[in-house]
Design an enzyme around this catalytic site. Structure first.
Site, mmCIF file in Angstrom:
data_model
loop_
_atom_site.group_PDB
_atom_site.id
_atom_site.type_symbol
_atom_site.label_atom_id
_atom_site.label_comp_id
_atom_site.label_asym_id
_atom_site.label_seq_id
_atom_site.Cartn_x
_atom_site.Cartn_y
_atom_site.Cartn_z
ATOM 1 N N GLY A 438 0.789 -1.220 0.000
ATOM 2 C CA GLY A 438 0.000 0.000 0.000
ATOM 3 C C GLY A 438 0.820 1.268 0.000
ATOM 4 C CB CYS A 498 -6.360 -2.500 8.195
ATOM 5 S SG CYS A 498 -6.512 -0.752 8.571
ATOM 6 C CG ASP A 511 -23.032 -6.639 -2.585
ATOM 7 O OD1 ASP A 511 -22.888 -7.534 -3.441
ATOM 8 O OD2 ASP A 511 -23.908 -6.678 -1.701
ATOM 9 C CD GLU A 520 -5.881 -7.981 10.478
ATOM 10 O OE1 GLU A 520 -5.176 -8.830 11.045
ATOM 11 O OE2 GLU A 520 -7.117 -7.991 10.514
ATOM 12 C CG HIS A 550 0.339 -1.594 13.146
ATOM 13 N ND1 HIS A 550 -0.605 -2.008 12.231
ATOM 14 C CD2 HIS A 550 0.186 -0.255 13.248
ATOM 15 C CE1 HIS A 550 -1.294 -0.966 11.815
ATOM 16 N NE2 HIS A 550 -0.838 0.106 12.411
ATOM 17 C CB CYS A 582 -1.659 -1.918 7.158
ATOM 18 S SG CYS A 582 -2.664 -0.416 7.133
#
Length: 628
Positions: A438, A498, A511, A520, A550, A582
């Site tokens: 990301g 996440c 959808d 995540e 993290h 992430c």
């Protein structure tokens, strides 16, 4: 008439705690230096509330990482893998639970209700043992008292703590977290006894799960818990605080009947229907903490509207039983609007950060006692009118465009399988799965430039030049690590989610019709994959995270290979994207490069294993790939 704040931000007006934590984690400062920053922030916050005229000032809301993790430490509920054998819980164990370490992964991280705050999920089992292990609540109360400030210690309530926990992986499904209630209540009693001995007269128990849809067994747990605590809290005034939504009628009935609870706090911003319950009867002997100042966002309160609500409540419960409060902790807002020196003046007048919300609470309390600050209220009314009339908010062209939309306009013209096929043709790959991420880390140099640009120390031209240099560095690193890169072509919609309960909303995610979703997965014991085991068929691109960003911990190649294999057991390789949990914004390059190198190496191993697979299905897929 008095005022109260549920909780307050921790980072500091200039993000002092963030920088102190990063320095400590990098080994550039000591535990004593980190604690000094924390002590200074706590004291400045308490003094700020005193200066604003707040009567009930919370303590034990500061945290070096997370208040739920602090409660886990308080109860001594440390998972065995962290090697704690009793005694003080130092930063080494505390941050290992929060972030992991070189050998051990961190505990699960997930959303705190529907906020963007994340908490560390406690891990419990039938044989979990609890001890009074952290005296942080008492220490903070004494700390404030030493400076002449009497505070209200805040504890996460025992029932919400258990309901927000999770069973240890592998525990029998019949295990109920609430079965541990009688094990943790003795620890809460010890804490209350020690707080009383320190001179505490009020204690706030946060029980936010009361706003959820609870069954009778769960509601009975609140009755049981506070009945058991009643003997220990004799002589104390107990505030039971709820927030984030309307409280259901059965929960309202349960807590208003609790004899040991002398005060109840409600979110009257998001819980507007709770007013009807109060109108139909509120115990005359209890205090009502009215959360009318919004703690969830950065907009200024409509003070006249809040004052009208408070006057209505004053007529119901009486002036001596009404307390003006925030709807929830101000943890969810920015710290101080005064630090925004470049902001447009009109826009700035619409806003209120935590420091400004203190003044809103105080001004409302004074207005109810005939000490209304007319200038303050007039400025607020003008800002409210400005916001409603502004084209920033009411744009006729946008409204007209929205009015012309039809149902079919909300769906994409192509189906996901066609888009997936076109997407695969664009990739410079011999075969999927695809590697992706990301965001890359922000260098210290770029952070410094951003701060200097914010305070007018460098020009916009120099700032843009620095951004471009950063982008070039990212591109070079992508090439160095052999990360897959999309070639130019038709735009695609990629989205990221996440730390949430994805399985509950998987059909809504489908959808959305995004081309690729990264999501995540690693920090939550790969719970996401279970929904695919249960038969949900996902056909768009999906990237369940393969490692926790993290944590500074570097995942091994073997670890990531096993993670990908679990994904391929339920997802087709043609739709699988391999990515971290992430964005990498918070990580250093020294952590990112080896982690991504291991991720790419793991993907190459998987590809070789797929190539070696001689099944007819794979052979046809491989032919299609090589033809491209």
């Amino acid at each position: 008439m008095v005022s109260h704040i549920v909780g307050y931000p921790r980072m500091g007006p200039k993000r002092e705690l963030k920088f102190a934590l990063e320095a400590f984690w990098d080994g550039k400062s000591s535990a004593e230096e980190l604690q000094k920053v924390g002590d200074n922030l706590k004291l400045s916050t308490w003094k700020q509330m005193v200066d604003a005229g707040i009567k009930f000032i919370p303590s034990n809301t500061f945290s070096y990482y997370d208040h739920v993790l602090d409660t886990t430490a308080m109860l001594g509920a440390i998972p065995p893998r962290y090697g704690w054998s009793g005694g003080d819980i130092g930063f080494d164990v505390y941050f290992s639970m929060a972030r992991g370490n070189a050998c051990i992964p961190a505990m699960e991280l997930t959303k705190w209700f529907d906020t963007n705050y994340h908490y560390i999920v406690p891990e419990l089992e039938p044989n979990s043992k609890f001890f009074y292990a952290s005296r942080k609540a008492v220490q903070e109360y004494r700390e404030a008292k030493a400076h002449g400030i009497d505070t209200v210690p805040v504890l996460l309530g025992p029932v919400s703590y258990l309901l927000l926990s999770k069973p240890v992986k592998g525990v029998d499904k019949s295990f109920s977290l609430l079965s541990l209630l009688d094990k943790i209540l003795p620890v809460y009693k010890e804490i209350v006894d020690e707080l009383m001995a320190a001179g505490v007269s009020w204690i706030q128990f946060d029980e936010p799960t009361l706003v959820m849809d609870l069954d009778s067994r769960q509601l009975n747990a609140f009755t049981h818990a506070y009945t058991e605590l009643e003997s220990s809290i004799s002589g104390l005034t107990i505030l039971l605080e709820t927030y984030f939504a309307d409280i259901p009628a059965d929960a309202y009935k349960t807590i208003t009947a609790l004899k040991g609870v002398s005060a109840i706090g409600f979110d009257l911003v998001r819980g507007s229907k709770t007013l009807d319950l109060i109108r139909n009867g509120f115990p005359p002997e209890k205090y009502l903490f009215a959360g009318v100042v919004d703690g969830r966002n950065i907009w200024a309160n409509d003070l006249e509207a809040s004052l009208t609500t408070l006057k209505t409540l004053k007529g119901m419960v009486g002036e001596d039983k009404l307390v003006v409060s925030t709807s929830c902790s101000l943890l969810h807002t920015a710290f101080d609007l005064e630090t925004e020196i470049k902001m447009n003046k009109e826009l700035k007048s619409w806003l209120a950060f935590a420091a400004q919300k203190l003044l809103e609470v105080s001004s409302l309390e004074k207005a109810l006692t005939n000490l209304k600050n007319e200038a303050f209220f007039s400025a607020n009314a003008a800002a409210q009118a400005s916001r409603k009339a502004s084209s920033r908010v009411t744009n006729a062209a946008v409204q007209e465009a929205v009015s012309l939309l039809r149902g079919s306009d909300h769906r994409r013209a192509t189906n996901v399988s066609d888009r997936l096929e076109a997407q695969q043709r664009k990739l410079k790959l011999p075969i999927l799965p695809t590697t992706a991420l990301g965001s890359f880390p922000q260098t210290l140099g770029l952070r410094k430039l951003r701060r200097e640009y914010k305070i007018n120390k460098i020009s916009e031209e120099d700032y843009v030049k620095a951004i471009k240099e950063e982008i070039n560095q990212v591109v070079k690193l992508q090439e160095e690590l052999d990360l897959d890169v999309l070639v130019h072509g038709e735009p695609e919609i990629h989205t990221h989610m996440c730390y949430s309960n994805f399985n509950d909303i998987i059909h809504s995610i489908m959808d959305m019709d995004a081309d690729v979703i990264s999501i995540e997965n690693s920090r939550s014991d790969e719970k996401l994959l279970s929904v695919f085991h249960e038969g949900v068929k996902y056909s768009a691109g999906i990237g369940p995270g393969v490692y926790d960003i993290h944590s500074p911990r570097i995942p091994s190649v073997e670890e990531i290979v096993e993670c990908i294999k679990k994904m391929l057991a339920v997802l087709d390789c043609t739709i699988l994207w391999v990515n971290p949990d992430c964005g990498l914004k918070t990580r250093k390059y020294s952590e990112v490069k080896p982690a991504l190198s291991n991720m790419v190496a793991a993907v190459k191993i998987i590809r070789k294993q797929l190539i070696a697979n001689k099944s007819e299905l794979f052979s046809s897929l491989w032919k299609a790939r090589t033809d491209c």
